[in-house]
Design an enzyme around this catalytic site. Sequence first.
Site, mmCIF file in Angstrom:
data_model
loop_
_atom_site.group_PDB
_atom_site.id
_atom_site.type_symbol
_atom_site.label_atom_id
_atom_site.label_comp_id
_atom_site.label_asym_id
_atom_site.label_seq_id
_atom_site.Cartn_x
_atom_site.Cartn_y
_atom_site.Cartn_z
ATOM 1 N N THR A 120 0.825 -1.201 0.000
ATOM 2 C CA THR A 120 0.000 0.000 0.000
ATOM 3 C C THR A 120 0.866 1.260 0.000
ATOM 4 O O THR A 120 1.996 1.246 0.497
ATOM 5 C CB THR A 120 -0.898 -0.012 1.267
ATOM 6 O OG1 THR A 120 -1.458 1.284 1.447
ATOM 7 C CG2 THR A 120 -0.120 -0.354 2.522
ATOM 8 N N ASP A 121 0.288 2.355 -0.496
ATOM 9 C CA ASP A 121 1.006 3.647 -0.441
ATOM 10 C C ASP A 121 1.092 4.176 0.993
ATOM 11 O O ASP A 121 1.862 5.094 1.268
ATOM 12 C CB ASP A 121 0.327 4.687 -1.359
ATOM 13 C CG ASP A 121 -1.135 4.932 -1.047
ATOM 14 O OD1 ASP A 121 -1.677 4.301 -0.108
ATOM 15 O OD2 ASP A 121 -1.744 5.776 -1.740
ATOM 16 N N GLU A 122 0.297 3.572 1.921
ATOM 17 C CA GLU A 122 0.290 4.093 3.297
ATOM 18 C C GLU A 122 1.625 3.912 4.006
ATOM 19 O O GLU A 122 1.890 4.570 5.009
ATOM 20 C CB GLU A 122 -0.812 3.419 4.130
ATOM 21 C CG GLU A 122 -2.171 3.572 3.493
ATOM 22 C CD GLU A 122 -3.319 3.690 4.470
ATOM 23 O OE1 GLU A 122 -3.081 3.723 5.685
ATOM 24 O OE2 GLU A 122 -4.459 3.760 3.999
ATOM 25 N N TYR B 137 -1.784 -0.232 11.049
ATOM 26 C CA TYR B 137 -1.946 -0.931 9.763
ATOM 27 C C TYR B 137 -0.744 -0.646 8.860
ATOM 28 O O TYR B 137 -0.106 -1.570 8.332
ATOM 29 C CB TYR B 137 -3.245 -0.492 9.072
ATOM 30 C CG TYR B 137 -3.282 -0.845 7.589
ATOM 31 C CD1 TYR B 137 -3.368 -2.172 7.163
ATOM 32 C CD2 TYR B 137 -3.211 0.154 6.608
ATOM 33 C CE1 TYR B 137 -3.374 -2.498 5.803
ATOM 34 C CE2 TYR B 137 -3.221 -0.165 5.259
ATOM 35 C CZ TYR B 137 -3.301 -1.492 4.861
ATOM 36 O OH TYR B 137 -3.305 -1.805 3.518
ATOM 37 N N LYS C 51 2.186 -3.237 7.407
ATOM 38 C CA LYS C 51 2.444 -3.445 5.969
ATOM 39 C C LYS C 51 3.903 -3.081 5.636
ATOM 40 O O LYS C 51 4.546 -3.736 4.821
ATOM 41 C CB LYS C 51 1.474 -2.621 5.118
ATOM 42 C CG LYS C 51 0.022 -3.054 5.186
ATOM 43 C CD LYS C 51 -0.251 -4.444 4.614
ATOM 44 C CE LYS C 51 -0.114 -4.524 3.113
ATOM 45 N NZ LYS C 51 -0.512 -5.865 2.604
HETATM 46 P P1 NAD Z 1 -9.923 -7.185 2.582
HETATM 47 O O1 NAD Z 1 -9.909 -6.826 4.024
HETATM 48 O O2 NAD Z 1 -11.147 -6.944 1.765
HETATM 49 O O3 NAD Z 1 -9.579 -8.743 2.407
HETATM 50 C C1 NAD Z 1 -8.559 -9.371 3.126
HETATM 51 C C2 NAD Z 1 -8.707 -10.880 2.925
HETATM 52 O O4 NAD Z 1 -7.636 -11.524 3.630
HETATM 53 C C3 NAD Z 1 -10.003 -11.456 3.493
HETATM 54 O O5 NAD Z 1 -10.571 -12.372 2.583
HETATM 55 C C4 NAD Z 1 -9.575 -12.142 4.768
HETATM 56 O O6 NAD Z 1 -10.406 -13.233 5.136
HETATM 57 C C5 NAD Z 1 -8.179 -12.599 4.402
HETATM 58 N N1 NAD Z 1 -7.331 -12.795 5.578
HETATM 59 C C6 NAD Z 1 -7.143 -11.939 6.618
HETATM 60 N N2 NAD Z 1 -6.317 -12.488 7.529
HETATM 61 C C7 NAD Z 1 -5.952 -13.710 7.034
HETATM 62 C C8 NAD Z 1 -5.114 -14.741 7.505
HETATM 63 N N3 NAD Z 1 -4.468 -14.655 8.687
HETATM 64 N N4 NAD Z 1 -4.961 -15.849 6.747
HETATM 65 C C9 NAD Z 1 -5.611 -15.969 5.563
HETATM 66 N N5 NAD Z 1 -6.431 -15.021 5.073
HETATM 67 C C10 NAD Z 1 -6.605 -13.904 5.801
HETATM 68 O O7 NAD Z 1 -8.656 -6.476 1.958
HETATM 69 P P2 NAD Z 1 -8.464 -5.770 0.539
HETATM 70 O O8 NAD Z 1 -8.973 -4.392 0.611
HETATM 71 O O9 NAD Z 1 -8.940 -6.688 -0.502
HETATM 72 O O10 NAD Z 1 -6.865 -5.675 0.511
HETATM 73 C C11 NAD Z 1 -6.092 -6.751 -0.026
HETATM 74 C C12 NAD Z 1 -4.633 -6.396 0.050
HETATM 75 O O11 NAD Z 1 -4.384 -5.208 -0.702
HETATM 76 C C13 NAD Z 1 -4.112 -6.110 1.446
HETATM 77 O O12 NAD Z 1 -2.814 -6.648 1.546
HETATM 78 C C14 NAD Z 1 -4.067 -4.590 1.532
HETATM 79 O O13 NAD Z 1 -3.071 -4.169 2.428
HETATM 80 C C15 NAD Z 1 -3.716 -4.242 0.112
HETATM 81 N N6 NAD Z 1 -4.179 -2.925 -0.367
HETATM 82 C C16 NAD Z 1 -5.491 -2.568 -0.226
HETATM 83 C C17 NAD Z 1 -5.934 -1.352 -0.750
HETATM 84 C C18 NAD Z 1 -7.376 -0.935 -0.626
HETATM 85 O O14 NAD Z 1 -7.688 0.214 -0.961
HETATM 86 N N7 NAD Z 1 -8.283 -1.778 -0.185
HETATM 87 C C19 NAD Z 1 -5.030 -0.501 -1.391
HETATM 88 C C20 NAD Z 1 -3.672 -0.894 -1.501
HETATM 89 C C21 NAD Z 1 -3.271 -2.128 -0.995
HETATM 90 O O1 DAU Z 2 -4.082 3.980 0.372
HETATM 91 C C1 DAU Z 2 -4.266 2.583 0.342
HETATM 92 C C2 DAU Z 2 -5.091 2.177 1.534
HETATM 93 O O2 DAU Z 2 -6.407 2.642 1.281
HETATM 94 C C3 DAU Z 2 -5.117 0.665 1.774
HETATM 95 O O3 DAU Z 2 -3.831 0.237 2.100
HETATM 96 C C4 DAU Z 2 -6.076 0.307 2.906
HETATM 97 O O4 DAU Z 2 -6.176 -1.094 3.028
HETATM 98 C C5 DAU Z 2 -7.438 0.882 2.599
HETATM 99 O O5 DAU Z 2 -8.289 0.667 3.698
HETATM 100 C C6 DAU Z 2 -7.340 2.378 2.292
HETATM 101 O O6 DAU Z 2 -6.990 3.130 3.490
HETATM 102 P P1 DAU Z 2 -7.644 4.547 3.801
HETATM 103 O O7 DAU Z 2 -7.518 4.812 5.240
HETATM 104 O O8 DAU Z 2 -7.163 5.583 2.849
HETATM 105 O O9 DAU Z 2 -9.167 4.208 3.387
HETATM 106 P P2 DAU Z 2 -10.561 4.530 4.093
HETATM 107 O O10 DAU Z 2 -11.628 4.188 3.102
HETATM 108 O O11 DAU Z 2 -10.655 3.960 5.449
HETATM 109 O O12 DAU Z 2 -10.501 6.120 4.229
HETATM 110 C C7 DAU Z 2 -10.373 6.935 3.087
HETATM 111 C C8 DAU Z 2 -10.425 8.372 3.537
HETATM 112 O O13 DAU Z 2 -11.738 8.657 4.019
HETATM 113 C C9 DAU Z 2 -9.488 8.681 4.696
HETATM 114 O O14 DAU Z 2 -9.021 10.010 4.578
HETATM 115 C C10 DAU Z 2 -10.384 8.559 5.922
HETATM 116 C C11 DAU Z 2 -11.720 9.044 5.401
HETATM 117 N N1 DAU Z 2 -12.929 8.425 6.019
HETATM 118 C C12 DAU Z 2 -12.986 7.094 6.113
HETATM 119 C C13 DAU Z 2 -14.082 6.484 6.696
HETATM 120 C C14 DAU Z 2 -14.167 4.982 6.831
HETATM 121 C C15 DAU Z 2 -13.963 9.249 6.449
HETATM 122 O O15 DAU Z 2 -13.896 10.487 6.337
HETATM 123 N N2 DAU Z 2 -15.040 8.650 7.028
HETATM 124 C C16 DAU Z 2 -15.150 7.300 7.176
HETATM 125 O O16 DAU Z 2 -16.166 6.818 7.735
#
Ligand code: NAD
Ligand code: DAU
Length: 340
Positions: free
Chosen positions: A123-125, A150, A154
Site C-alpha cells: 500500500t502507499d500508506e 496498519y 504493511k
Molecule cells: P480485505 O480486508 O477486503 O480482504 C482481506 C482478505 O484476507 C479477506 O478475505 C480475509 O479473510 C483474508 N485474511 C485476513 N487475515 C488472514 C489470515 N491470517 N490468513 C488468511 N487469510 C486472511 O482487503 P483488501 O482491501 O482486498 O486488501 C487486499 C490487500 O491489498 C491487502 O494486503 C491490503 O493491504 C492491500 N491494499 C489494499 C488497498 C485498498 O484500498 N483496499 C489498497 C492498496 C493495498
Molecule cells: O491507500 C491505500 C489504503 O487505502 C489501503 O492500504 C487500505 O487497506 C485501505 O483501507 C485504504 O486506506 P484509507 O484509510 O485511505 O481508506 P478509508 O476508506 O478507510 O478512508 C479513506 C479516507 O476517508 C481517509 O481520509 C479517511 C476518510 N474516512 C474514512 C471512513 C471509513 C472518512 O472520512 N469517514 C469514514 O467513515
Amino acid sequence: MKLLVTGGAGFIGSNFIHYWIKNHKDDEIVNIDKLTYAGNLENLKDIENNPNYSFVHADICDPEAVKKAISGVETVVHFAAESHVDRSILDPSSFVKTNILGTQVLLDAALNAKVKRFHHISTDEVFGALELDSGEKFNQDTPYNPRSPYAASKAAADHLVRSYQITYGLPVTITNCADNFGPNQYPEKLISLAITNLLEDKKVPVYGDGLYVRDWLYVEDHCRAIEAVLEKGKIGETYLIGTNEPEISNLELVKKLLKLLGKEESYIEFVKDRPGHDRRYAIDATKIKTELGWEPTYSLDQALDITVKWYQNNQDWWKKLKGQEYKDFYQKQYGKNANL
Ligand code: NAD
Ligand code: DAU
C-alpha cells in the site's frame, strides 16, 4: 501456471481471481483464506465449481496449512491482510499477526517450495503523509514513514519481503497501490460505506474537516497492474500504482456520491477525526507506466458510476454483511454517531 492467491475471498483478491480466470484460462488458482469478517465466499460463488479454481480455508500464519497449499505453485500473489486502518487503531494485534507473521510464514514456504515468483501486494500508506498542496508525490524511492498500526504492519511486511530476496534469493516483486474501490468491497471503507449508508437513507460520516486527499483507483485497474508486474516486472523491483486523476478531497468525493444517489448535502455528517490521520496521499506511477506499459483505463467518474450501480443491484450481498459484528464495530468506531 499454478498460482497461490492469499486472501482471495476479500475485496481485491476476489476481483483479481475473477480477472485472472477470465484472462488466463489455462492457469490454475489455489485461494487460501482464513475467512475473517472481510472474507466472503459469496464473492467467488460463480467460480466455485471451476476445475481450475480451488479453495483452502486456512490461516496464513499456519505453516503446515501453507506448506500444503503451496505445493506445485509457481507464483504466489499475496493479498491476505487485515486491511482497515480504523480497526488497526482499535486493536493492532491481528494486524501484527497476519500482516507480519503471516507474511514471514508465506515467505518461508515460498522459499522451500522454490516458487518462481512471490508477488507482495502493499500500500502507499507505508510512505506516510504528504502536505496538502505541496505538489509532492510518493515514488519507489520515497523513505518509509508509516503512521498507523496498519501501515506499520504493511511496512514491516514489505521489508521482510525485500530481505528474503537479498538474503535468500527469493524472486520477489512488490506493488504499493493507492486506495481501491469497486464491487465486493466490505462496507467499512469510505466509498463502500458511503454508498451503502445512502442506500439505507443514512448519513455519511466524514472525518475531521473532510479535506483529506486520497488517490482513488478502480479495482480492475489494480488487477491489470498486478498482471503487468507478474508478466513483465523485474525481480527485486517495487512498482507504485496510482491514477492520472486530479486530486480530490474526501468531501468532494462524497458529494459526487450524493449526486449519483440523488441525495442532499445534509446527508454529510462531520464526525471526530481519525487519530494520526494522514493528510494526503499522491502517487507517481511513472515507473510502472514507462517500464511495463500499464495505464489506468477507468476515469474516477466512470468507475464511481459502475460501483454505485453494483451496490444498487447487489443489496443482498452487502445487507448480509451489516450484521452484529458490523454493528459492534460501527458502534465502537462512530460512537454517538452510530445511528448515522
Ligand atoms: P480485505 O480486508 O477486503 O480482504 C482481506 C482478505 O484476507 C479477506 O478475505 C480475509 O479473510 C483474508 N485474511 C485476513 N487475515 C488472514 C489470515 N491470517 N490468513 C488468511 N487469510 C486472511 O482487503 P483488501 O482491501 O482486498 O486488501 C487486499 C490487500 O491489498 C491487502 O494486503 C491490503 O493491504 C492491500 N491494499 C489494499 C488497498 C485498498 O484500498 N483496499 C489498497 C492498496 C493495498
Ligand atoms: O491507500 C491505500 C489504503 O487505502 C489501503 O492500504 C487500505 O487497506 C485501505 O483501507 C485504504 O486506506 P484509507 O484509510 O485511505 O481508506 P478509508 O476508506 O478507510 O478512508 C479513506 C479516507 O476517508 C481517509 O481520509 C479517511 C476518510 N474516512 C474514512 C471512513 C471509513 C472518512 O472520512 N469517514 C469514514 O467513515
